[in-house]
Design an enzyme around this catalytic site. Structure first.
Site, PDB file in Angstrom:
ATOM      1  CB  CYS A 131      -1.000   0.007   1.320  1.00 19.38           C
ATOM      2  SG  CYS A 131      -2.014  -1.378   1.404  1.00 19.38           S
ATOM      3  CB  THR A 194      -0.180  -7.821  -8.702  1.00 20.45           C
ATOM      4  OG1 THR A 194      -0.257  -6.697  -7.924  1.00 20.45           O
ATOM      5  CG2 THR A 194      -1.452  -8.802  -8.452  1.00 20.45           C
ATOM      6  N   GLY A 218      -1.553 -13.836 -12.745  1.00 17.68           N
ATOM      7  CA  GLY A 218      -1.976 -15.031 -13.460  1.00 17.68           C
ATOM      8  C   GLY A 218      -0.824 -15.760 -13.963  1.00 17.68           C
TER       9      GLY A 218
END
Length: 303
Positions: A131, A194, A218
């Site tokens: 964050c 990510t 992914g």
């Protein structure tokens, strides 16, 4: 008969498969599809102090072998999660869960972790340090060893339950960040979050995502995640939860050979709601294929 169980920070998991935060809601939503009690644990949706609507849309974009997301930590806030979401989950899931906590200041991390520490269902607290630090120009807490250590020390001071720091891959040396967290008292680390990316709409000639950039997840990121887990395993002496593009039983085994004690499955859940169930069901056959009697015995086996 193969043994899929693993030990993770005092918890015995029937298998190492854990849905990753942000890809499985608060868990109970998936109980309509299958018995979620087969899961090793659940890392539920990232929780902040105040409710968040998240980023403006569009905030999802497809990519080759993956996706970009800029959801922006949409959640109802920590008090609603504890009073409303966790009781719903308890009705359909009987095992300890992992509370994923996010914050935009040290005080917010501390506030949320202290509350989650008192929630009976929570067995482990996972602290997302990707964050932006609103008090430091928006730079992510997880990009500097000193900032990562500061968050770790602060939350460990108010918690009795094991704390896992979730690391960002968008750094020069993830091992340095992991060591800083370990030195500050972290009980474990999870990686990777990510990778930053973007797409451009050719017809409109502008970024597809309203927020311009988003997090890539992914199958495309699996080799990067595997490399980082492998490196961090050699750098620290605390357990690792590996994640990033995991979509098969073979991927789980690779992650564990690289050094992961447990494995989170993320984007695959958004493609196939049965992804975790299918991976768990496929694990015994995959273990037999590669001559593995116990998953716990192969942790770090590729080193």
């Amino acid at each position: 008969m193969v043994n899929t169980s693993v030990e993770l920070l005092g918890l015995t998991l029937s298998n190492p498969v854990i849905p990753a935060s942000g890809t499985f809601g608060f868990g109970y939503e998936f109980a309509d599809w299958y018995d979620i009690n087969i899961l090793g644990s659940i890392s539920f949706k990232g929780t902040t102090k105040e409710p968040r609507f998240g980023n403006p849309t569009p905030r999802i974009a497809e990519t080759a072998s993956g996706m970009l997301n800029s959801v922006g930590l949409q959640n109802p806030g920590v008090h609603a999660v504890i009073s409303e979401e966790l009781p719903k989950l308890q009705k359909v899931y009987s095992k300890p869960v992992i509370a994923n906590v996010s914050g935009f200041s040290i005080d917010e991390y501390v506030y949320c972790c202290e509350l989650m520490d008192s929630a009976p269902q929570v067995g482990i607290i996972e602290v997302n340090i990707s964050c932006p630090n609103v008090h430091n120009g928006g730079l992510s807490f997880g990009t500097l060893p000193a900032s990562a250590a500061e968050v770790t020390r602060a939350v460990k001071a108010v918690t009795k339950k094991p704390v896992i720091m979730k690391l960002s891959p968008n750094v020069t040396d993830i091992c340095e960040i992991a060591r800083a967290c370990e030195d500050a008292g972290a009980d474990g680390v999870s990686l990777i979050n990510t990778l930053m990316g973007m797409r451009i709409d050719l017809k409109r000639r502008c970024p597809i995502l309203k927020n311009t950039t988003g997090g890539l997840s992914g199958p495309a990121v699996f080799p990067v995640a595997l490399r980082m887990v492998y490196q961090v395993y050699s750098a620290v002496n605390i357990p690792i939860i590996g994640m990033g593009g995991v979509s098969s039983a073979e991927d789980v085994i690779e992650m564990m050979l690289a050094g992961a004690s447990a494995v989170q499955v993320g984007a695959a859940n958004l493609v196939n709601p049965y992804a975790c169930r299918d991976i768990i069901n496929a694990l015994p056959a995959a273990m037999e294929k590669y001559g593995i009697d116990s998953l716990e015995s192969i942790i770090g086996g590729a080193h």
